[in-house]
Write a protein that holds these residues in place. Sequence first.
Motif, PDB file in Angstrom:
ATOM      1  N   PHE A  85       0.837  -1.204   0.000  1.00 64.35           N
ATOM      2  CA  PHE A  85       0.000   0.000   0.000  1.00 64.35           C
ATOM      3  C   PHE A  85       0.868   1.249   0.000  1.00 64.35           C
ATOM      4  O   PHE A  85       0.666   2.171  -0.795  1.00 64.35           O
ATOM      5  N   PHE A  86       1.891   1.293   0.877  1.00 69.06           N
ATOM      6  CA  PHE A  86       2.759   2.470   0.940  1.00 69.06           C
ATOM      7  C   PHE A  86       3.536   2.644  -0.367  1.00 69.06           C
ATOM      8  O   PHE A  86       3.773   3.773  -0.801  1.00 69.06           O
ATOM      9  N   GLY A  87       3.907   1.564  -1.002  1.00 71.65           N
ATOM     10  CA  GLY A  87       4.550   1.658  -2.320  1.00 71.65           C
ATOM     11  C   GLY A  87       3.625   2.314  -3.335  1.00 71.65           C
ATOM     12  O   GLY A  87       4.065   3.153  -4.131  1.00 71.65           O
ATOM     13  N   ARG A  88       2.356   1.941  -3.329  1.00 77.25           N
ATOM     14  CA  ARG A  88       1.384   2.558  -4.246  1.00 77.25           C
ATOM     15  C   ARG A  88       1.192   4.039  -3.914  1.00 77.25           C
ATOM     16  O   ARG A  88       1.066   4.879  -4.805  1.00 77.25           O
ATOM     17  N   VAL A  89       1.197   4.354  -2.622  1.00 73.43           N
ATOM     18  CA  VAL A  89       1.080   5.748  -2.189  1.00 73.43           C
ATOM     19  C   VAL A  89       2.264   6.556  -2.713  1.00 73.43           C
ATOM     20  O   VAL A  89       2.095   7.635  -3.292  1.00 73.43           O
ATOM     21  N   CYS A  90       3.464   6.042  -2.529  1.00 74.16           N
ATOM     22  CA  CYS A  90       4.666   6.741  -3.011  1.00 74.16           C
ATOM     23  C   CYS A  90       4.603   6.957  -4.517  1.00 74.16           C
ATOM     24  O   CYS A  90       4.987   8.016  -5.009  1.00 74.16           O
ATOM     25  N   HIS A  91       4.106   5.974  -5.220  1.00 78.27           N
ATOM     26  CA  HIS A  91       3.996   6.067  -6.679  1.00 78.27           C
ATOM     27  C   HIS A  91       3.052   7.188  -7.109  1.00 78.27           C
ATOM     28  O   HIS A  91       3.246   7.795  -8.159  1.00 78.27           O
ATOM     29  N   ARG A  92       2.031   7.486  -6.305  1.00 84.23           N
ATOM     30  CA  ARG A  92       1.048   8.532  -6.630  1.00 84.23           C
ATOM     31  C   ARG A  92       1.443   9.916  -6.122  1.00 84.23           C
ATOM     32  O   ARG A  92       0.815  10.909  -6.486  1.00 84.23           O
ATOM     33  N   CYS A  93       2.442  10.021  -5.287  1.00 79.55           N
ATOM     34  CA  CYS A  93       2.796  11.282  -4.624  1.00 79.55           C
ATOM     35  C   CYS A  93       3.621  12.190  -5.543  1.00 79.55           C
ATOM     36  O   CYS A  93       4.725  11.821  -5.950  1.00 79.55           O
ATOM     37  N   PRO A  94       3.121  13.383  -5.882  1.00 72.11           N
ATOM     38  CA  PRO A  94       3.871  14.283  -6.758  1.00 72.11           C
ATOM     39  C   PRO A  94       5.232  14.699  -6.204  1.00 72.11           C
ATOM     40  O   PRO A  94       6.203  14.800  -6.958  1.00 72.11           O
ATOM     41  N   ILE A  95       5.333  14.919  -4.913  1.00 71.78           N
ATOM     42  CA  ILE A  95       6.616  15.334  -4.346  1.00 71.78           C
ATOM     43  C   ILE A  95       7.606  14.179  -4.390  1.00 71.78           C
ATOM     44  O   ILE A  95       8.775  14.359  -4.752  1.00 71.78           O
ATOM     45  N   HIS A  96       7.150  12.983  -4.084  1.00 79.82           N
ATOM     46  CA  HIS A  96       8.001  11.798  -4.190  1.00 79.82           C
ATOM     47  C   HIS A  96       8.490  11.646  -5.635  1.00 79.82           C
ATOM     48  O   HIS A  96       9.671  11.399  -5.886  1.00 79.82           O
ATOM     49  N   ASP A  97       7.575  11.839  -6.584  1.00 83.84           N
ATOM     50  CA  ASP A  97       7.931  11.738  -8.001  1.00 83.84           C
ATOM     51  C   ASP A  97       8.972  12.784  -8.384  1.00 83.84           C
ATOM     52  O   ASP A  97       9.914  12.493  -9.128  1.00 83.84           O
ATOM     53  N   ASN A  98       8.823  14.027  -7.874  1.00 85.85           N
ATOM     54  CA  ASN A  98       9.807  15.071  -8.178  1.00 85.85           C
ATOM     55  C   ASN A  98      11.189  14.725  -7.647  1.00 85.85           C
ATOM     56  O   ASN A  98      12.196  15.164  -8.212  1.00 85.85           O
ATOM     57  N   LEU A  99      11.249  13.960  -6.584  1.00 87.23           N
ATOM     58  CA  LEU A  99      12.540  13.552  -6.044  1.00 87.23           C
ATOM     59  C   LEU A  99      13.173  12.432  -6.861  1.00 87.23           C
ATOM     60  O   LEU A  99      14.394  12.311  -6.906  1.00 87.23           O
ATOM     61  N   LEU A 100      12.340  11.607  -7.485  1.00 86.92           N
ATOM     62  CA  LEU A 100      12.853  10.476  -8.255  1.00 86.92           C
ATOM     63  C   LEU A 100      13.257  10.850  -9.680  1.00 86.92           C
ATOM     64  O   LEU A 100      14.153  10.242 -10.247  1.00 86.92           O
ATOM     65  N   ARG A 101      12.570  11.841 -10.237  1.00 86.32           N
ATOM     66  CA  ARG A 101      12.824  12.203 -11.637  1.00 86.32           C
ATOM     67  C   ARG A 101      13.182  13.678 -11.718  1.00 86.32           C
ATOM     68  O   ARG A 101      12.606  14.503 -11.020  1.00 86.32           O
TER      69      ARG A 101
END
Length: 140
Positions: free
Chosen positions: A116-132
């Motif tokens: 569930f937390f993995g899916r949450v991280c995948h949907r999080c815009p701030i998390h995404d900005n840190l990855l890409r």
Amino acid sequence: MADKQYRITSSMTHGWKVTADVRGHKMVIDQPSATDEGANPLETFLFSLAGCLSAIAKMAARDEGITLRGIEIDVTGVLNPAGLAGKPSDDPVGFKSIDATARIDADLSDEEKAAFFGRVCHRCPIHDNLLRPTVVTHSA
């Protein structure tokens, strides 16, 4: 869906305190070595990640039919302060690593919570900005 734009304007007039009025909410960023009226920029950055992950968790739980009674997220960032101090370093100026750990209060197994937390991280815009990489422009 159409793009949505977010905008803030900040102000620093004296000392180290930075203020902004964000949709009627007064926000303050400060330095502990100054007047310490708010979290510093790096703490605020980490809090933004935790806040976004928490909000996305609530949305995802609703979407997935999960009763989320609560969530606590610890975010730890490791940074070599040499770069921000203007000193030479082989490390990045920003965080070398960021770790987010969630304690999820829901009727899920440990494996289900992790998924569930993995899916949450995948949907999080701030998390995404840190990855890409995100295009950031600057001008004065």
